[in-house]
Scaffold this active site. Structure first.
Site, PDB file in Angstrom:
ATOM      1  CG  ASN A 167      -1.676   1.239   1.435  1.00  0.00           C
ATOM      2  OD1 ASN A 167      -1.769   2.068   0.521  1.00  0.00           O
ATOM      3  ND2 ASN A 167      -2.253   1.406   2.619  1.00  0.00           N
ATOM      4  CE  LYS A 189      -0.063   3.391   4.687  1.00  0.00           C
ATOM      5  NZ  LYS A 189      -0.002   3.517   6.129  1.00  0.00           N
ATOM      6  CG  HIS A 217      -5.729   1.936   5.030  1.00  0.00           C
ATOM      7  ND1 HIS A 217      -5.291   2.962   5.835  1.00  0.00           N
ATOM      8  CD2 HIS A 217      -4.708   1.046   4.961  1.00  0.00           C
ATOM      9  CE1 HIS A 217      -4.051   2.700   6.222  1.00  0.00           C
ATOM     10  NE2 HIS A 217      -3.674   1.549   5.702  1.00  0.00           N
ATOM     11  CD  GLU A 258      -2.897   5.676   6.593  1.00  0.00           C
ATOM     12  OE1 GLU A 258      -2.858   5.731   5.353  1.00  0.00           O
ATOM     13  OE2 GLU A 258      -1.991   5.148   7.272  1.00  0.00           O
ATOM     14  CD  GLU A 277      -3.371  -2.553   7.208  1.00  0.00           C
ATOM     15  OE1 GLU A 277      -2.241  -2.765   6.758  1.00  0.00           O
ATOM     16  OE2 GLU A 277      -4.036  -1.546   6.903  1.00  0.00           O
ATOM     17  N   GLY A 299       2.434   2.436  10.716  1.00  0.00           N
ATOM     18  CA  GLY A 299       3.345   3.570  10.560  1.00  0.00           C
ATOM     19  C   GLY A 299       4.037   3.988  11.844  1.00  0.00           C
ATOM     20  CB  SER A 330       5.226  -1.489  11.944  1.00  0.00           C
ATOM     21  OG  SER A 330       4.804  -0.149  12.161  1.00  0.00           O
TER      22      SER A 330
END
Ligand code: PGA
Length: 256
Positions: free
Chosen positions: A13, A15, A99, A101, A171, A177, A217
Site C-alpha cells: 500500500n 499511500k 483502510h 486512514e 491492521e 506507521g 509496521s
C-alpha cells in the site's frame, strides 16, 4: 504445515507516495527480483494517478495492480472520486477498502465501507477489506468486539461465493506507521478469531480458504515470525513496500 490451503498474498500500500515516474521505475526493478517466488500473489496499490503507469509496466507479469480506495457509485456528481467502473476500465483487479486512514482520518463509516465492498464485488474487483482496533480500544479490552463489528457491517449480505472474492487485512491502528508491529502472538490471536467468527457468520468452513493478511509496521526483519503463524496468510505493507529491495525481501520471506 501452515498455509497449505491458502495462497500467500503480499500487498504493498503505497499511500500518497510515488508518482507515475517512480511507479514505473519501481515495477521495472521489482518484477525481475520476484520471479523466483511465483507461487505468491504480489499486488501493489499505487495512488490513482499512477495506476495507468503501474498497469502498463506490470502488463504480462505476475504483479497485480489495485487502487487504494474508490467510491461505490458507477458515476455521478462526486467531485474528486473514482468509480469501480473506471478502475475496471484501467485493468485493476483489487481495491483496498476501509483502510484505517480512510476510517479515522477521513471519517469513513462502516456503512459507507460496506457500500463500497458490495460495489467492488459487483464489478469483479477483489476488495481488500481492512479491519483493526485503535490503541484505546485494545487497552479497553475491546479488540474482538471492534473487529466483529467491522466484519458484521463490512460483509453484511454477502453470500459465500462473494466472500471468496474478499481478502481481509487485520491492521491494528496502533501498529500502522509507528514501528510497533503486533507480536506474532497478538496477530495470530486476532486472525484466528476472525476466521472463527467468519465461520459463525457464513457457515462452518467458509473461512478456511480465505486469505487474512496482517498489516502494521511489517518489515523485512519481523515478517518471518508473523508468516510462521497458522492464520497469517500474507501482509499488507506500507512504508516497507516503497523500496523494491525491502518489498522483495518481505515477498520472499519464509517461516523460520
Ligand atoms: P505500515 O502501513 O506498514 O507503514 O505500518 C501499513 C498499512 O497502512 O497498510
Amino acid at each position: 504445515m501452515a498455509h497449505q490451503k491458502r495462497k500467500l498474498i503480499i500487498a504493498g500500500n503505497w499511500k500518497m507516495h510515488m508518482g507515475p515516474v517512480g511507479t514505473r521505475a519501481f515495477i521495472k526493478a521489482f518484477v525481475p527480483m520476484t520471479a523466483a517466488s511465483p507461487e505468491r500473489e504480489l499486488i501493489v496499490f499505487p495512488p490513482f494517478i499512477s495506476l495507468p503507469a503501474a498497469l502498463e509496466a506490470a502488463r504480462g507479469t505476475h504483479l497485480r495492480i489495485g487502487a487504494q480506495n474508490m467510491h461505490h457509485e458507477e458515476s455521478g456528481a462526486y467531485t474528486g472520486e473514482i468509480s469501480p467502473v473506471m478502475l475496471r476500465e484501467l485493468g485493476c483487479t483489487h481495491v483496498i477498502l476501509g483502510h484505517s486512514e480512510r476510517r479515522h482520518v477521513f471519517g469513513e463509516s462502516d456503512a459507507f465501507i460496506h457500500r463500497k465492498v458490495i460495489a467492488a464485488l459487483a464489478h469483479s474487483l477483489s476488495p481488500v477489506l481492512c479491519i483493526g482496533e485503535l490503541l484505546a480500544e485494545r487497552e479497553a479490552g475491546r479488540t474482538m468486539e471492534v473487529v466483529q463489528r467491522q466484519l458484521d457491517m463490512g460483509l453484511a449480505g454477502l453470500d459465500t461465493e462473494q466472500l471468496g472474492q474478499v481478502i481481509l487485512a487485520y491492521e491494528p491502528v496502533w501498529a500502522i506507521g509507528t514501528g510497533k508491529t503486533a507480536t506474532p502472538e497478538i496477530a495470530q490471536e486476532v486472525h484466528a478469531f476472525v476466521r472463527w467468527y467468519l465461520d459463525r457468520l457464513f457457515g462452518p468452513g467458509a473461512a478456511a480458504a480465505m486469505s487474512i493478511l496482517y498489516g502494521g509496521s511489517v518489515k523485512r526483519d519481523n515478517a518471518a515470525g508473523l508468516i510462521a503463524r497458522e492464520d497469517i496468510d500474507g501482509f499488507l505493507v506500507g512504508g516497507a513496500s516503497l523500496k523494491p529491495e525491502d518489498f522483495c525481501a518481505i515477498a520472499a520471506v519464509d517461516a523460520p
